[in-house]
Write a protein that holds these residues in place. Structure first.
Motif, PDB file in Angstrom:
ATOM      1  N   ALA A  78       0.817  -1.209   0.000  1.00  0.00           N
ATOM      2  CA  ALA A  78       0.000   0.000   0.000  1.00  0.00           C
ATOM      3  C   ALA A  78       0.851   1.259   0.000  1.00  0.00           C
ATOM      4  CB  ALA A  78      -0.932   0.005   1.213  1.00  0.00           C
ATOM      5  N   GLY A  79       0.280   2.305  -0.550  1.00  0.00           N
ATOM      6  CA  GLY A  79       0.861   3.634  -0.482  1.00  0.00           C
ATOM      7  C   GLY A  79      -0.143   4.584   0.131  1.00  0.00           C
ATOM      8  N   TYR A  80       0.361   5.691   0.684  1.00  0.00           N
ATOM      9  CA  TYR A  80      -0.517   6.616   1.391  1.00  0.00           C
ATOM     10  C   TYR A  80      -0.141   8.050   1.050  1.00  0.00           C
ATOM     11  CZ  TYR A  80      -1.002   2.325   4.079  1.00  0.00           C
ATOM     12  OH  TYR A  80      -1.198   1.028   4.432  1.00  0.00           O
ATOM     13  N   LEU A  81      -1.124   8.921   1.157  1.00  0.00           N
ATOM     14  CA  LEU A  81      -0.890  10.346   1.004  1.00  0.00           C
ATOM     15  C   LEU A  81      -1.670  11.068   2.086  1.00  0.00           C
ATOM     16  CD1 LEU A  81       0.554  12.453  -0.840  1.00  0.00           C
ATOM     17  CD2 LEU A  81      -1.674  12.776  -1.950  1.00  0.00           C
ATOM     18  N   ARG A  82      -0.944  11.653   3.018  1.00  0.00           N
ATOM     19  CA  ARG A  82      -1.570  12.437   4.070  1.00  0.00           C
ATOM     20  C   ARG A  82      -1.572  13.892   3.628  1.00  0.00           C
ATOM     21  NH1 ARG A  82      -5.154  12.680   8.278  1.00  0.00           N
ATOM     22  NH2 ARG A  82      -4.544  14.358   9.742  1.00  0.00           N
ATOM     23  N   MET A  83      -2.765  14.479   3.628  1.00  0.00           N
ATOM     24  CA  MET A  83      -2.916  15.849   3.144  1.00  0.00           C
ATOM     25  C   MET A  83      -3.430  16.734   4.273  1.00  0.00           C
ATOM     26  SD  MET A  83      -4.586  15.017  -0.591  1.00  0.00           S
ATOM     27  CE  MET A  83      -6.114  14.414   0.108  1.00  0.00           C
ATOM     28  N   ASN A  84      -2.627  17.712   4.648  1.00  0.00           N
ATOM     29  CA  ASN A  84      -2.980  18.658   5.703  1.00  0.00           C
ATOM     30  C   ASN A  84      -3.174  20.059   5.132  1.00  0.00           C
ATOM     31  OD1 ASN A  84      -2.716  16.673   7.749  1.00  0.00           O
ATOM     32  ND2 ASN A  84      -0.516  17.071   7.907  1.00  0.00           N
ATOM     33  N   ASN A  85      -3.853  20.884   5.900  1.00  0.00           N
ATOM     34  CA  ASN A  85      -4.059  22.285   5.508  1.00  0.00           C
ATOM     35  C   ASN A  85      -4.567  22.381   4.067  1.00  0.00           C
ATOM     36  OD1 ASN A  85      -4.072  25.075   5.684  1.00  0.00           O
ATOM     37  ND2 ASN A  85      -1.911  25.265   5.139  1.00  0.00           N
ATOM     38  N   LEU A  86      -5.595  21.630   3.788  1.00  0.00           N
ATOM     39  CA  LEU A  86      -6.117  21.570   2.421  1.00  0.00           C
ATOM     40  C   LEU A  86      -6.718  22.901   1.993  1.00  0.00           C
ATOM     41  CD1 LEU A  86      -7.550  17.978   2.568  1.00  0.00           C
ATOM     42  CD2 LEU A  86      -5.963  18.824   0.824  1.00  0.00           C
TER      43      LEU A  86
END
Length: 127
Positions: A78-86
């Motif tokens: 698996a791969g992940y992308l954490r996105m903050n302050n969108l």
């Protein structure tokens, strides 16, 4: 059968966060770099970030650097992308993809380096 399946998209307010996942199957994804891309209506597909097969190299587009974090878990394929302050301009369909490099310490922010793609997940940033 080669498959990449994204999940985790949704609607979030500006300043909020989302975490996207990319689950792979049907091939040795641990040998591939993983890239995240996005496409907004009326715009070209844009590279967001990539991570090398070694996990040691990560690269971000200028528009996401400092806000997004890419990672992977080889045991889970698996791969992940954490996105903050969108921001509203982050609104797009997000895709994951894999690309093979003989150099495990490499990944590129170039669409044509990736040949296996998921179907995408919608991220909408709106108040």
């Amino acid at each position: 059968q080669v498959q990449l399946v994204e999940s985790g998209g949704g609607v979030v307010q500006p300043g909020g966060s989302l975490s996207l996942s990319c689950t792979t199957s049907g091939f040795r994804s641990d040998l591939y770099a993983i890239g995240w891309f996005r496409k907004a209506p009326g715009k070209e597909r844009e590279v967001v970030s990539c991570i090398s097969s070694s996990d040691r190299i990560t690269t971000y587009a200028a528009s996401t650097k400092g806000r997004f974090t890419i990672s992977r878990d080889k045991a889970k394929n698996a791969g992940y992308l954490r996105m903050n302050n969108l921001k509203p301009e982050d609104t797009a369909v997000y895709f994951c993809a894999t690309g093979y490099y003989t150099d495990s310490q490499r990944c590129d922010l170039a669409v044509n380096k990736y040949d296996k793609w998921g179907q995408g997940t919608q991220v909408t940033v709106s108040s």
